[in-house]
Design an enzyme around this catalytic site. Structure first.
Site, PDB file in Angstrom:
ATOM      1  N   TYR A  52       0.829  -1.201   0.000  1.00  0.00           N
ATOM      2  CA  TYR A  52       0.000   0.000   0.000  1.00  0.00           C
ATOM      3  C   TYR A  52       0.867   1.256   0.000  1.00  0.00           C
ATOM      4  CZ  TYR A  52      -3.977  -3.034   1.215  1.00  0.00           C
ATOM      5  OH  TYR A  52      -4.948  -4.015   1.204  1.00  0.00           O
ATOM      6  N   SER A 224     -13.276  -4.249   0.272  1.00  0.00           N
ATOM      7  CA  SER A 224     -14.005  -3.511  -0.771  1.00  0.00           C
ATOM      8  C   SER A 224     -15.498  -3.782  -0.745  1.00  0.00           C
ATOM      9  CB  SER A 224     -13.438  -3.825  -2.157  1.00  0.00           C
ATOM     10  OG  SER A 224     -12.166  -3.268  -2.311  1.00  0.00           O
ATOM     11  N   PRO A 225     -16.157  -3.608   0.399  1.00  0.00           N
ATOM     12  CA  PRO A 225     -17.596  -3.908   0.496  1.00  0.00           C
ATOM     13  C   PRO A 225     -18.489  -2.969  -0.307  1.00  0.00           C
ATOM     14  CG  PRO A 225     -16.820  -2.842   2.507  1.00  0.00           C
ATOM     15  CD  PRO A 225     -15.606  -3.157   1.690  1.00  0.00           C
ATOM     16  N   GLY A 229     -17.837  -5.614  -8.932  1.00  0.00           N
ATOM     17  CA  GLY A 229     -16.776  -6.139  -9.771  1.00  0.00           C
ATOM     18  C   GLY A 229     -15.448  -6.094  -9.040  1.00  0.00           C
ATOM     19  N   VAL A 234     -17.758   2.123  -7.273  1.00  0.00           N
ATOM     20  CA  VAL A 234     -18.650   2.014  -6.124  1.00  0.00           C
ATOM     21  C   VAL A 234     -20.090   1.953  -6.612  1.00  0.00           C
ATOM     22  CG1 VAL A 234     -19.449   3.201  -4.048  1.00  0.00           C
ATOM     23  CG2 VAL A 234     -17.016   3.238  -4.646  1.00  0.00           C
ATOM     24  N   PHE A 235     -20.867   1.039  -6.063  1.00  0.00           N
ATOM     25  CA  PHE A 235     -22.259   0.908  -6.507  1.00  0.00           C
ATOM     26  C   PHE A 235     -23.201   1.841  -5.766  1.00  0.00           C
ATOM     27  CE2 PHE A 235     -22.035  -2.099  -2.960  1.00  0.00           C
ATOM     28  CZ  PHE A 235     -23.212  -1.856  -2.284  1.00  0.00           C
TER      29      PHE A 235
END
Length: 314
Positions: A52, A224-225, A229, A234-235
């Site tokens: 990171y 990555s909640p 994909g 972000v949804f």
């Protein structure tokens, strides 16, 4: 903030953790505010990786805990190793995997320096390395554990067979498996809901890893909640995913929390006691997300969200 037991390690940690990948992407003052807000909201678990920010994220976090006199025993620090950056510009690939004894030990030593700490609570192997020699990993783990540099071990993105192979050789019990999981990335539960069905959701791509981890007392950490994909975006609040957002917003209004809190509450509702890793560095959003620990979705609400994400039940 509610607590969960991390595997059978004896560690009792916040059920929500902060992922520190993006700490190096923002000004120090903002990073400091994100970490302190997390602690004030009840988060005591911080997830890192040597890759990171090419190590910068760990370094900045180390500066923050030192400057603010945060007691080491009051926080849990997890880091990962195994993904190496390819620094040769003429190569087509950007990264490769390395579970060699030399690399694992060197990575931990460098992480300890950057974090400015004496020990790491949990070390994860970051993605599977098909060239892994488990005997070599076992040697590295023994050296790190016996020296007191690493207290617990786990893996990331591994299936049942890979975990079994590694566990055959190492003395330490693997306590964590970090997997991508969320409303729009629900593969680890889809196949279990579609047993004996001839549809795509019925295909078991992960070797029933959810059930295996539950049977073996391995805590699943959801990374990555909020993504759909593989890092595609972000949804939440995304017009491309109208149905699921309408349902999430409706339930959020009913429970008087943010829509981001509902996303995390959906994960926390699962009896596997999955620990979400949130990656935002926005301190206001962190506070809102942590409200997820104070609510519980009903069975009806959980399934309504699941189906609104485009999933069908048999």
């Amino acid at each position: 903030m509610k607590k969960i037991d991390l595997g059978k390690s004896g560690l009792n940690v916040s059920e929500i953790s902060l992922g520190c990948m993006r700490i190096s992407d923002i000004p120090y003052e903002d990073a400091e505010k994100a970490v302190l807000t997390s602690i004030n909201s009840g988060i005591d678990f911080f997830d890192h990786a040597d890759i990171y920010g090419k190590g910068k994220s760990e370094e900045i976090f180390g500066q923050i805990i030192k400057k603010n006199d945060i007691k080491r025993e009051n926080i849990i620090i997890q880091t990962k190793c195994g993904i190496r950056i390819n620094d040769f510009p003429d190569k087509m690939y950007k990264t490769y995997f390395d579970f060699s004894k030399e690399y694992i030990i060197n990575s931990v030593n460098e992480s300890l320096k950057r974090l400015n700490i004496d020990y790491i609570d949990i070390l994860l192997l970051h993605r599977p390395d098909t060239l892994m020699e488990p005997e070599e990993v076992a040697e590295a783990f023994n050296i790190l554990h016996n020296s007191g540099k690493v207290r617990n071990f786990g893996v990331s993105n591994q299936n049942e067979g890979q975990i079994k192979l590694l566990q055959k050789y190492i003395k330490q019990k693997l306590i964590v498996n970090q997997l991508q999981f969320g409303i729009m990335h629900s593969g680890i539960i889809d196949s279990g809901l579609n047993v004996n069905m001839k549809n795509l959701s019925g295909i078991d791509r992960d070797g029933s890893i959810l059930e295996y981890c539950r049977l073996k007392d391995i805590t699943i950490q959801a990374w990555s909640p909020f993504q759909y994909g593989f890092f595609e975006g972000v949804f939440l609040n995304n017009p491309e995913f109208k149905n699921v957002n309408e349902v999430i917003n409706k339930i959020a209004e009913k429970k008087n929390v943010s829509n981001s809190a509902i996303v995390i509450a959906w994960i926390l509702r699962h009896p596997a006691k999955i620990q979400p890793i949130i990656g935002t560095m926005n301190f206001k959003r962190i506070s809102k997300i942590c409200k997820a620990s104070e609510i519980q979705l009903s069975r009806e609400e959980w399934y309504e969200i699941y189906c609104s994400a485009g999933n069908t039940l048999p």
